[in-house]
Scaffold this motif. Structure first.
Motif, mmCIF file in Angstrom:
data_model
loop_
_atom_site.group_PDB
_atom_site.id
_atom_site.type_symbol
_atom_site.label_atom_id
_atom_site.label_comp_id
_atom_site.label_asym_id
_atom_site.label_seq_id
_atom_site.Cartn_x
_atom_site.Cartn_y
_atom_site.Cartn_z
ATOM 1 N N SER A 153 0.837 -1.201 0.000
ATOM 2 C CA SER A 153 0.000 0.000 0.000
ATOM 3 C C SER A 153 0.874 1.254 0.000
ATOM 4 O O SER A 153 1.593 1.514 0.970
ATOM 5 C CB SER A 153 -0.922 0.008 1.218
ATOM 6 O OG SER A 153 -1.545 1.263 1.368
ATOM 7 N N ASP A 155 -0.193 4.318 0.201
ATOM 8 C CA ASP A 155 -0.698 5.226 1.236
ATOM 9 C C ASP A 155 -0.149 4.847 2.610
ATOM 10 O O ASP A 155 0.227 5.708 3.406
ATOM 11 C CB ASP A 155 -2.233 5.199 1.267
ATOM 12 C CG ASP A 155 -2.849 5.894 0.066
ATOM 13 O OD1 ASP A 155 -2.141 6.691 -0.573
ATOM 14 O OD2 ASP A 155 -4.028 5.631 -0.222
ATOM 15 N N PHE A 156 -0.101 3.538 2.881
ATOM 16 C CA PHE A 156 0.420 3.088 4.167
ATOM 17 C C PHE A 156 1.911 3.387 4.283
ATOM 18 O O PHE A 156 2.382 3.856 5.321
ATOM 19 C CB PHE A 156 0.166 1.592 4.343
ATOM 20 C CG PHE A 156 0.614 1.064 5.679
ATOM 21 C CD1 PHE A 156 -0.189 1.204 6.804
ATOM 22 C CD2 PHE A 156 1.857 0.442 5.821
ATOM 23 C CE1 PHE A 156 0.229 0.734 8.046
ATOM 24 C CE2 PHE A 156 2.280 -0.030 7.055
ATOM 25 C CZ PHE A 156 1.460 0.115 8.164
ATOM 26 N N PRO A 176 -3.338 -6.180 4.774
ATOM 27 C CA PRO A 176 -4.103 -5.062 4.189
ATOM 28 C C PRO A 176 -5.207 -4.503 5.074
ATOM 29 O O PRO A 176 -5.423 -3.292 5.119
ATOM 30 C CB PRO A 176 -4.661 -5.665 2.897
ATOM 31 C CG PRO A 176 -3.631 -6.683 2.500
ATOM 32 C CD PRO A 176 -3.154 -7.273 3.798
ATOM 33 N N ARG A 177 -5.942 -5.376 5.796
ATOM 34 C CA ARG A 177 -7.034 -4.868 6.630
ATOM 35 C C ARG A 177 -6.500 -4.025 7.782
ATOM 36 O O ARG A 177 -7.066 -2.986 8.125
ATOM 37 C CB ARG A 177 -7.844 -6.049 7.172
ATOM 38 C CG ARG A 177 -9.118 -5.628 7.897
ATOM 39 C CD ARG A 177 -10.061 -4.866 6.991
ATOM 40 N NE ARG A 177 -11.341 -4.595 7.638
ATOM 41 C CZ ARG A 177 -12.270 -3.794 7.154
ATOM 42 N NH1 ARG A 177 -12.035 -3.171 6.001
ATOM 43 N NH2 ARG A 177 -13.407 -3.607 7.776
ATOM 44 N N GLU A 180 -5.437 -0.641 6.496
ATOM 45 C CA GLU A 180 -6.600 0.247 6.326
ATOM 46 C C GLU A 180 -7.024 0.826 7.672
ATOM 47 O O GLU A 180 -7.342 2.024 7.766
ATOM 48 C CB GLU A 180 -7.753 -0.542 5.707
ATOM 49 C CG GLU A 180 -8.983 0.307 5.416
ATOM 50 C CD GLU A 180 -10.124 -0.509 4.831
ATOM 51 O OE1 GLU A 180 -11.177 0.090 4.524
ATOM 52 O OE2 GLU A 180 -9.980 -1.746 4.700
ATOM 53 N N ARG A 181 -6.984 -0.006 8.720
ATOM 54 C CA ARG A 181 -7.377 0.477 10.052
ATOM 55 C C ARG A 181 -6.409 1.537 10.564
ATOM 56 O O ARG A 181 -6.829 2.530 11.171
ATOM 57 C CB ARG A 181 -7.421 -0.713 11.024
ATOM 58 C CG ARG A 181 -7.778 -0.322 12.463
ATOM 59 C CD ARG A 181 -9.182 0.280 12.514
ATOM 60 N NE ARG A 181 -9.543 0.751 13.851
ATOM 61 C CZ ARG A 181 -9.251 1.945 14.342
ATOM 62 N NH1 ARG A 181 -8.546 2.803 13.607
ATOM 63 N NH2 ARG A 181 -9.664 2.298 15.543
ATOM 64 N N LEU A 183 -4.748 3.645 8.876
ATOM 65 C CA LEU A 183 -4.830 4.886 8.116
ATOM 66 C C LEU A 183 -6.002 5.759 8.581
ATOM 67 O O LEU A 183 -6.162 6.889 8.100
ATOM 68 C CB LEU A 183 -4.966 4.591 6.621
ATOM 69 C CG LEU A 183 -3.695 4.062 5.941
ATOM 70 C CD1 LEU A 183 -3.989 3.656 4.499
ATOM 71 C CD2 LEU A 183 -2.594 5.102 5.981
ATOM 72 N N ALA A 184 -6.818 5.222 9.504
ATOM 73 C CA ALA A 184 -7.919 6.010 10.050
ATOM 74 C C ALA A 184 -7.369 7.148 10.907
ATOM 75 O O ALA A 184 -6.261 7.083 11.443
ATOM 76 C CB ALA A 184 -8.855 5.126 10.872
ATOM 77 N N VAL A 248 -13.209 -0.729 10.480
ATOM 78 C CA VAL A 248 -12.584 0.582 10.313
ATOM 79 C C VAL A 248 -13.625 1.623 10.680
ATOM 80 O O VAL A 248 -14.771 1.540 10.233
ATOM 81 C CB VAL A 248 -12.104 0.786 8.868
ATOM 82 C CG1 VAL A 248 -11.544 2.192 8.682
ATOM 83 C CG2 VAL A 248 -11.064 -0.256 8.507
#
Length: 336
Positions: A153, A155-156, A176-177, A180-181, A183-184, A248
């Motif tokens: 990722s 973004d990550f 990945p999950r 995503e968490r 990046l909150a 998320v």
């Protein structure tokens, strides 16, 4: 008779031993009053903070604990070693897991750091893993080793810097999950470390109880996201694998802050004792003025004594400022 005339009279012999005694008593009284004022300046905020902590703990059924076992276990976690203390330790349960919040100070020979730590206990020890905001260099002495680990990722990778001794383990945990968490918005600015039987997050500065629940939610999501096969590899079976089901937050969260806004120097991580600074400044001014007055009156010995006291106070203040500047420079070099 004006002050000038009175001073002239005293300078030619009007000053008596009783006057010297009065001056000495007055000086001692000033020092005592100054000490009382400084004590009050320190004690009132401390008592107010203690009351707030007791109320916060009572609302959640947590306990105040003063033991230093946690400090001994965490010694050297920042790579500075030497001396560490844990204070303002509140412990309890969150989402069925043991949890704690505390203030951690670690000091070495030439650097120190003060951080607010929130921790959640793990059922078994896991290998070390450090995630820091990308703006932080995280190259403290005693780091876990290994190079920065890149993930799929973009973004990550732009938001987080990950370090671990085993890249495969890092990829197994940070899937990945979980990316995503993390990046909150509620995870912004946190450094998250897996160390032994704890996963903890920290930010520089004093304990901020208003943010504890938010940080515990992030850490709980982190633990929930660890896949079952990782736990099994380390001798623990958590039951059905729910790593892919980590929620998320759907609520509106602040946009990611600029990288530079996340960087924290030791000036932010270290408390300034304003009561001591103000008291020292007043002490220097008063003792210097008293030394000048005594010198004008021809009382050389008391004047020298007051001047020495003022010089000692000033030298101590300058020394503290130089040390603080040195610590800030080292903090910037280390990425704090």
């Amino acid at each position: 008779m004006g002050l000038v005339g009175r001073a002239a009279l005293q300078s030619v012999g009007g000053w008596t031993e009783a006057d010297s005694t009065t001056l000495l008593i007055g000086t001692v009284a000033f020092v005592v009053v100054l000490a009382v004022v400084l004590t009050v300046v320190r004690e009132v905020p401390r008592r107010r903070r203690a009351r707030a902590e007791r109320a916060w703990a009572a609302e959640r059924g947590w306990q105040l604990r003063g033991d230093q076992a946690l400090a001994r276990r965490m010694l050297g976690v920042f790579g500075l070693g030497g001396r560490c203390t844990v204070s303002h330790l509140l412990a309890g349960s969150y989402a069925g897991r043991p949890a704690a919040t505390f203030e951690y100070v670690e000091a070495g020979v030439s650097a120190s750091v003060q951080v607010h730590v929130v921790a959640v206990a793990l059922p078994v020890p896991l290998p070390g893993l450090r995630l820091s905001p990308q703006a932080l260099t995280d190259d403290l002495a005693g780091a876990l080793g290994g190079q920065d680990i890149a993930f799929e990722s973009a973004d990550f990778n732009a938001a987080w810097r990950v370090r671990a001794g085993d890249a495969k383990y890092a990829h197994d945990v940070v899937h990945p999950r979980l990316m995503e968490r993390l990046l909150a918005g509620d995870a912004q600015g946190l450094s998250i470390w897996v160390t032994g039987t704890d996963v903890l997050c920290w930010v520089p500065g004093k304990v901020d109880l208003a943010d504890v629940d938010r940080r515990l939610a992030v850490l709980t999501a982190f633990v929930d996201a660890i896949p079952r096969f990782v736990w099994l590899d380390h001798g623990y079976d958590p039951g059905p694998d729910t790593a892919a089901d980590v929620p998320v937050p759907e609520r509106a969260l602040p946009a990611r802050t600029p990288d530079r806004a996340v960087v924290s120097s030791l000036a932010r991580a270290t408390d300034r004792d304003w009561g001591q600074l103000i008291g020292t400044g007043l002490g220097v001014v008063v003792m210097t003025a008293l030394a000048v007055v005594l010198a004008v009156m021809g009382l050389s010995q008391p004047a020298v004594w007051c001047a020495v006291v003022a010089a000692v106070l000033a030298a101590g203040a300058v020394g503290r400022l130089l040390i603080a500047r040195n610590l800030r420079q080292q903090a910037r070099a280390r990425g704090l």
